[in-house]
Design an enzyme around this catalytic site. Structure first.
Site, PDB file in Angstrom:
ATOM      1  N   PHE A 134       1.104  -1.457   0.121  1.00  0.00           N
ATOM      2  CA  PHE A 134       0.441  -0.183  -0.237  1.00  0.00           C
ATOM      3  C   PHE A 134       0.648   1.075   0.054  1.00  0.00           C
ATOM      4  CE2 PHE A 134      -2.848   2.735   2.015  1.00  0.00           C
ATOM      5  CZ  PHE A 134      -4.115   2.571   1.401  1.00  0.00           C
ATOM      6  N   ASP A 164       2.569  -5.311   8.551  1.00  0.00           N
ATOM      7  CA  ASP A 164       0.734  -4.581   8.353  1.00  0.00           C
ATOM      8  C   ASP A 164      -0.121  -5.201   8.312  1.00  0.00           C
ATOM      9  OD1 ASP A 164      -1.291  -2.932   6.941  1.00  0.00           O
ATOM     10  OD2 ASP A 164       0.090  -1.310   6.457  1.00  0.00           O
ATOM     11  N   TYR A 167     -11.160   0.540  10.617  1.00  0.00           N
ATOM     12  CA  TYR A 167     -11.932   1.128   9.833  1.00  0.00           C
ATOM     13  C   TYR A 167     -12.574   0.466   8.641  1.00  0.00           C
ATOM     14  CZ  TYR A 167      -8.340   2.728   6.770  1.00  0.00           C
ATOM     15  OH  TYR A 167      -7.353   3.016   6.569  1.00  0.00           O
ATOM     16  N   LYS A 168     -11.732  -1.125   8.363  1.00  0.00           N
ATOM     17  CA  LYS A 168     -12.720  -2.378   7.430  1.00  0.00           C
ATOM     18  C   LYS A 168     -12.923  -3.231   8.647  1.00  0.00           C
ATOM     19  CE  LYS A 168      -8.328  -0.192   4.566  1.00  0.00           C
ATOM     20  NZ  LYS A 168      -6.973  -0.066   4.161  1.00  0.00           N
ATOM     21  N   ARG A 215     -12.625  -4.747  -6.883  1.00  0.00           N
ATOM     22  CA  ARG A 215     -12.414  -5.470  -5.196  1.00  0.00           C
ATOM     23  C   ARG A 215     -13.763  -5.379  -4.705  1.00  0.00           C
ATOM     24  NH1 ARG A 215      -7.814  -3.344  -1.773  1.00  0.00           N
ATOM     25  NH2 ARG A 215      -9.475  -0.914  -1.735  1.00  0.00           N
TER      26      ARG A 215
HETATM   27  C1  LIG Z   1      -6.296   0.796   4.463  1.00  0.00           C
HETATM   28  C2  LIG Z   1      -4.734   0.382   4.751  1.00  0.00           C
HETATM   29  C3  LIG Z   1      -3.924   1.486   5.279  1.00  0.00           C
HETATM   30  C4  LIG Z   1      -4.660   2.988   5.668  1.00  0.00           C
HETATM   31  O1  LIG Z   1      -3.860   3.396   6.053  1.00  0.00           O
HETATM   32  P1  LIG Z   1      -4.348   4.688   6.976  1.00  0.00           P
HETATM   33  O2  LIG Z   1      -3.306   6.329   7.524  1.00  0.00           O
HETATM   34  O3  LIG Z   1      -5.657   4.041   7.985  1.00  0.00           O
HETATM   35  O4  LIG Z   1      -4.952   5.564   6.002  1.00  0.00           O
HETATM   36  C5  LIG Z   1      -2.430   1.081   5.408  1.00  0.00           C
HETATM   37  N1  LIG Z   1      -2.047   0.236   4.975  1.00  0.00           N
HETATM   38  C6  LIG Z   1      -2.423  -0.785   4.116  1.00  0.00           C
HETATM   39  C7  LIG Z   1      -2.550  -1.864   3.502  1.00  0.00           C
HETATM   40  C8  LIG Z   1      -3.990  -0.437   4.132  1.00  0.00           C
HETATM   41  O5  LIG Z   1      -4.735  -1.542   3.222  1.00  0.00           O
END
Ligand SMILES: *Cc1c(COP(=O)(O)O)cnc(C)c1O
Length: 419
Positions: A132, A214, A239-240, A388
């Site tokens: 990400f 992560d 939040y997911k 997705r």
């Molecule tokens: C959703 C997601 C994030 C989000 O980071 P935020 O700081 O909460 O916006 C980070 N890493 C991965 C792999 C994600 O899927």
């Protein structure tokens, strides 16, 4: 496909719903208004039905009625008490190792620095180009600031799952006695492929490196065993699949063995040994509290706790079984409806290799999206053509998934007819 085929699929979906032991829990989520198929719980989970009342009660009674006394009556400890609940319910972590902090980005920033401080003589970080953006941006900027090198691994096709990911042997070849830390995602945010977390952790440890995992796309979707797998550091979203709401704060996990000597780069008053001593110099708290920086987002932890109530009731094993059933069904629907419409599967076929969503690629995805939104069908779109299809296990039903994918097939065909 003829209407007969769709009718058969819908009938099968209804039978799956009827046989679903967790099916009644869909009623535990707030109504969706005009939405008929929500396939984006992997990006933003739905609120529980209890959440609006809980938020109102918090604002009215706790905040409004207890006022500043609330800090002594639980808010002050909330990053750690909610952290322990998360640890127990979804992370496989004993108490005292999990905190609720800021965004995932900021929590990862803290953990990466902390891990690097624990390996001061090592000059390399191993990360991957498929992660990400936040993870890649952080790694590069922290490496630049500290004068370290990054070994960027390229995702390669996994012989088992058939989708690109980072393999244990790639990490094994990349790490050495120069490696300070390995940072990877457990479940790939694009393909939903599952990395071999225990194996990769083992090969990193074999050369004395630390791991930062992560967990954004795994937490709440599959059972995790942070302690058993010997993980050093981990972070993830709430939040997911944890339905904490937009901007809900992320958690961090630090293995107990690292905490007594762990540094962190944002030392704030709330992480001090004696918070209200207003000391001249920062003296870290002995426990995981040292990773708390400033005043915690107590208000933003309210919805998450309502979701934890549900998860604690059923347990992650049952949730994973439901999740596998949903994504298996999505793959079947892909075979029946989407592949004939020109889509390509971008996720592993076998549930054992797959997290909580299924990605399909189609060149007309973007053109189909406005049609879908208008019709109350909400998949997740990632450029260039990735859809997705996320199925948040507790809130999603089989008939909902079926209606959504029939709608996606129709919209992809219509978008083709008008172009
Ligand atoms: C959703 C997601 C994030 C989000 O980071 P935020 O700081 O909460 O916006 C980070 N890493 C991965 C792999 C994600 O899927």
């Amino acid at each position: 496909m003829a209407d007969r085929g769709v009718a058969d699929l819908l009938e099968r979906a209804r039978a799956l719903d009827a046989a679903d032991p967790l099916g009644s829990l869909r009623e535990a989520f707030a109504p969706m208004g005009d939405v008929t198929a929500y396939l984006d719980g992997n990006s933003l989970g739905r609120p529980t039905r209890a959440t609006p009342d809980r938020l109102r009660a918090f604002a009215g009674e706790e905040w409004g009625g207890r006022l500043i006394r609330g800090w002594d009556e639980g808010w002050f400890e909330a990053p750690l008490t909610v952290g322990d609940r998360l640890g127990n319910a979804v992370l496989g972590a004993a108490p005292g190792q999990t905190f609720v902090g800021e965004s995932t980005t900021v929590v990862l920033y803290k953990l990466i620095h902390s891990a690097l401080d624990a390996r001061p003589d090592r000059r390399e970080i191993v990360a991957d180009t498929g992660n990400f953006p936040t993870d890649r941006f952080l790694i590069q900027s922290i490496a630049d600031a500290r004068g370290l090198d990054v070994r960027w691994l390229e995702p390669t096709t996994d012989p088992q799952s058939g989708v690109p990911g980072i393999l244990g042997r790639q990490v094994d070849e990349a790490v050495s006695d120069r490696t300070a830390l390995v940072l990877l995602s457990h479940v790939d945010y694009r393909t939903a492929g599952i990395a071999d977390l225990p194996e990769i952790t083992r090969v990193a440890h074999a050369v004395g490196a630390l791991v930062v995992w992560d967990l954004c796309h795994s937490v709440g979707a599959l059972p995790l065993r942070m302690d058993e797998w010997n993980v050093d550091f981990a972070a993830g979203c709430t939040y997911k699949y944890l339905n904490g709401g937009p901007g809900a704060p992320a958690f961090g996990y630090v293995a107990a063995r690292h905490i007594p000597s762990a540094s962190q780069p944002i030392p704030g008053w709330m992480g001090a040994a004696e918070v209200f001593r207003m000391a001249d110099r920062f003296e870290p708290h002995a426990g995981i509290r040292r990773f708390v920086s400033g005043t915690p987002s107590v208000l933003a932890m309210v919805p998450l706790q309502s979701m934890l109530d549900l998860i604690e009731d059923v347990g992650m094993e049952a949730i994973r079984r439901k999740s596998e059933g949903l994504t298996d069904f999505i793959v079947d629907l892909y075979d029946e409806l989407l592949e004939p419409a020109g889509a390509e599967l971008g996720s592993p076929r076998s549930a054992a290799d797959r997290g909580g969503h299924v990605t399909v690629h189609h060149e007309r995805s973007e053109a189909a999206l406005p049609l879908l939104w208008k019709r109350g069908i909400i998949p997740d779109f990632r450029r260039p053509g990735g859809l997705r299809l996320g199925a948040s296990p507790l809130s999603t039903g089989f008939a909902e998934v079926c209606a959504g994918i029939v709608g996606i097939r129709d919209a992809l065909l219509e978008a083709g007819a008008t172009h």
